[in-house]
Design an enzyme around this catalytic site. Structure first.
Site, PDB file in Angstrom:
ATOM      1  N   ARG A  73       0.790  -1.226   0.000  1.00 48.40           N
ATOM      2  CA  ARG A  73       0.000   0.000   0.000  1.00 48.40           C
ATOM      3  C   ARG A  73       0.826   1.281   0.000  1.00 48.40           C
ATOM      4  O   ARG A  73       0.594   2.179  -0.808  1.00 48.40           O
ATOM      5  CB  ARG A  73      -0.931   0.042   1.236  1.00 48.40           C
ATOM      6  N   THR A  74       1.771   1.372   0.910  1.00 47.15           N
ATOM      7  CA  THR A  74       2.473   2.652   1.080  1.00 47.15           C
ATOM      8  C   THR A  74       3.192   3.022  -0.213  1.00 47.15           C
ATOM      9  O   THR A  74       3.061   4.135  -0.727  1.00 47.15           O
ATOM     10  CB  THR A  74       3.461   2.557   2.267  1.00 47.15           C
ATOM     11  N   HIS A  77       4.950   5.608  11.518  1.00 51.41           N
ATOM     12  CA  HIS A  77       4.458   5.488  10.143  1.00 51.41           C
ATOM     13  C   HIS A  77       3.482   6.667   9.979  1.00 51.41           C
ATOM     14  O   HIS A  77       2.273   6.486   9.959  1.00 51.41           O
ATOM     15  CB  HIS A  77       3.751   4.131   9.993  1.00 51.41           C
ATOM     16  N   ARG A 106      11.193   3.281   3.590  1.00 48.99           N
ATOM     17  CA  ARG A 106      10.848   2.391   4.713  1.00 48.99           C
ATOM     18  C   ARG A 106      12.098   1.593   5.063  1.00 48.99           C
ATOM     19  O   ARG A 106      12.807   1.122   4.168  1.00 48.99           O
ATOM     20  CB  ARG A 106       9.709   1.451   4.329  1.00 48.99           C
ATOM     21  N   LYS A 159      25.871  -4.931  -1.039  1.00 50.73           N
ATOM     22  CA  LYS A 159      27.333  -4.829  -0.939  1.00 50.73           C
ATOM     23  C   LYS A 159      27.714  -3.933   0.245  1.00 50.73           C
ATOM     24  O   LYS A 159      28.731  -3.255   0.227  1.00 50.73           O
ATOM     25  CB  LYS A 159      27.898  -4.265  -2.258  1.00 50.73           C
TER      26      LYS A 159
END
Ligand code: CP
Length: 514
Positions: free
Chosen positions: A62-63, A141, A113, A91
């Site tokens: 969703r986000t 959030h 995120r 890496k």
């Protein structure tokens, strides 16, 4: 004064005022209206030539997609990564360097995120373009909270004062309950009721914070006890990925009486919200609830598109773009976590600094930690001396080395194994300076990951010292630090989170987009 989101980082819901939340609710409702009246693409010129970079170190449906949808409908573009496979994070590239690359790639805004608490404040410090927190660890959030508030606002015809919300599922390991409840705390006469297993229950620090902000928080025995007394029931997914050692079977057993099924919503005028996803194996919401009038979580998900489209419009529609010039502010390399200590004369001789003329004494280590600290520092293999010792009557383990100035990586390594070490710089056989190295105690804070090189920084928030990154309170525990030394250090901290200053105006010169 009208709210402005231009050039602003979106990191924590606590950075928003009541007026700003209401402003965004109204902006979100305007986007909803455009959709409902068939004008979805009527703002397609607003963000032409603007690009959003999405950086998702953790999974998201969703986000990420709702920000992309918002950008697309406003005429902008988006690019980035979803999962670190295929990126140079594999890496061992740091957050700092990866964020910097997104600035170098001529993006206008970053949505990120990341699994570590505080990683988004760090990204915002590093980036010279605005950063939006799409979820940092179990911290925050904020756009989820804003879309949740918008959903309640829309379904209650613009009423947020006096709202009654129930919480269930996992209130302890997720970030949505924290962010939404703090957003609601801006409104009057808000009541929160919750029912969950102790292990998944409302964190005490959050309950205290909400109570201090005038929210009534009540624990109830059963889900039906909550349903009966609320307008909305906000269910959440047990965050198994943040519970090391806990199995799905354990969670199924904890959730048994707290799952939502039709029998628990029947007879009540309640709307069930959920940030989604629902875990289909635990099924914290039984699928049959999906077909009842109580189900409001899919409408809630679409409010996420309205809210994020509105937010992007507010942030980017005015002004030009920022030029990138490859420099980083010096502040990003320096912490404010070294608490200076007074040098007492008695320590100038004896075994404490015996045999080191110039170097460092790492003092006041936790008993039993000498071996692990010296192994972790690996001083001898790096070409330095390393003498471990304890003054028996003081039970005071310490390490002497000719390494003159241990870097932050060394100091963090020590502090992770033995909190609050005292570091004595020895010059000419005497103690030249002395400080205690402080490190945020939140084990999931980005400042504790040695190779991320985030300089620990703290700030004052009324009477509380907090970590600049994860914002958790910090209490100095070393019995060696006097009240005077504590007060002196605390007084020197900034009173809030000031933005990082870039070296000069040319670095972030604004030019008109075309
Ligand atoms: N609610 C939410 O954040 O969903 P995603 O994890 O799918 O982005």
């Amino acid at each position: 004064m009208a709210a402005s989101f231009c050039d602003r980082d979106i990191i924590s819901i606590t950075d928003f005022s009541r007026a700003e939340i209401l402003h965004l609710c109204e902006a979100g409702r305007r986007m909803e209206k455009l959709e409902k009246t068939g004008e979805r693409n009527s703002l397609r010129e607003a963000l032409r030539h603007r690009t959003l970079s999405y950086m998702f170190y953790e999974p998201s449906t969703r986000t990420r997609t709702s920000f992309n949808t918002g950008m697309r409908e406003l005429g902008g573009r988006y690019d980035g990564f979803s999962g670190t496979e295929g990126t140079s994070v594999m890496k061992s590239e740091t957050v700092r360097d990866t964020v910097t690359m997104m600035c170098a790639n001529h993006n206008d805004v970053i949505v990120m995120r990341h699994p570590l608490d505080g990683s988004l404040q760090w990204a915002a410090d590093v980036a010279n373009i605005p950063v939006i927190n799409g979820g940092d660890g179990k911290n925050e959030h904020p756009t989820q909270a804003l879309l949740d508030v918008l959903t309640i606002y829309a379904l209650k015809d613009g009423r947020l004062d006096g709202i009654r919300v129930g919480f269930g599922g996992d209130l302890s390991h997720g970030r949505t309950v924290r962010s939404l409840s703090l957003a609601l705390s801006h409104f009057d006469a808000v009541t929160i009721r919750w029912a969950a297993e102790d292990f998944l229950g409302m964190p005490e620090d959050l309950t205290r914070l909400l109570s201090d902000r005038g929210v009534r928080v009540e624990r109830e025995g059963t889900v039906r006890d909550v349903m009966r007394q609320v307008d909305f029931y906000y269910m959440t997914r047990p965050q198994l990925e943040r519970m090391p050692g806990v199995t799905q079977k354990d969670i199924m057993s904890m959730m048994k009486q707290y799952r939502i099924d039709v029998a628990k919503v029947e007879g009540f005028d309640v709307r069930v919200l959920h940030p989604l996803p629902v875990n289909s194996e635990i099924a914290e919401i039984d699928y049959r609830v999906y077909f009842t009038p109580a189900q409001a979580f899919f409408a809630q998900a679409e409010f996420g598109i309205f809210l994020r489209k509105a937010l992007l419009h507010e942030m980017l529609a005015a002004g030009g773009y920022r030029r990138y010039d490859g420099r980083l502010p010096a502040e990003l390399g320096i912490g404010n976590n070294r608490l200076p200590r007074r040098i007492r004369g008695g320590k100038q001789s004896g075994m404490f600094i015996d045999k080191i003329h110039d170097g460092t004494v790492i003092d006041h280590l936790v008993q039993g930690s000498l071996r692990t600290v010296s192994d972790a520092l690996d001083l001898e293999n790096r070409g330095y001396s390393c003498t471990t010792a304890t003054i028996p009557e003081k039970r005071n383990p310490f390490i002497k080395t000719n390494l003159a100035e241990p870097g932050d990586r060394d100091l963090k390594t020590i502090a992770l194994l033995s909190p609050e070490p005292t570091i004595d710089a020895i010059a000419g056989g005497r103690i030249a300076s002395k400080f205690v190295y402080l490190l945020c105690a939140n084990t999931n804070c980005i400042t504790r990951v040695v190779n991320e090189d985030v300089p620990p920084r703290f700030y004052r928030d009324n009477g509380t010292v907090r970590c600049r990154y994860c914002r958790r309170p910090y209490t100095i525990s070393s019995r060696k630090v006097s009240d005077e030394e504590k007060s002196f250090w605390t007084a020197g901290l900034p009173a809030g989170i000031q933005p990082v200053a870039y070296p000069d105006d040319t670095f972030t010169e604004r030019v008109t987009a075309h």
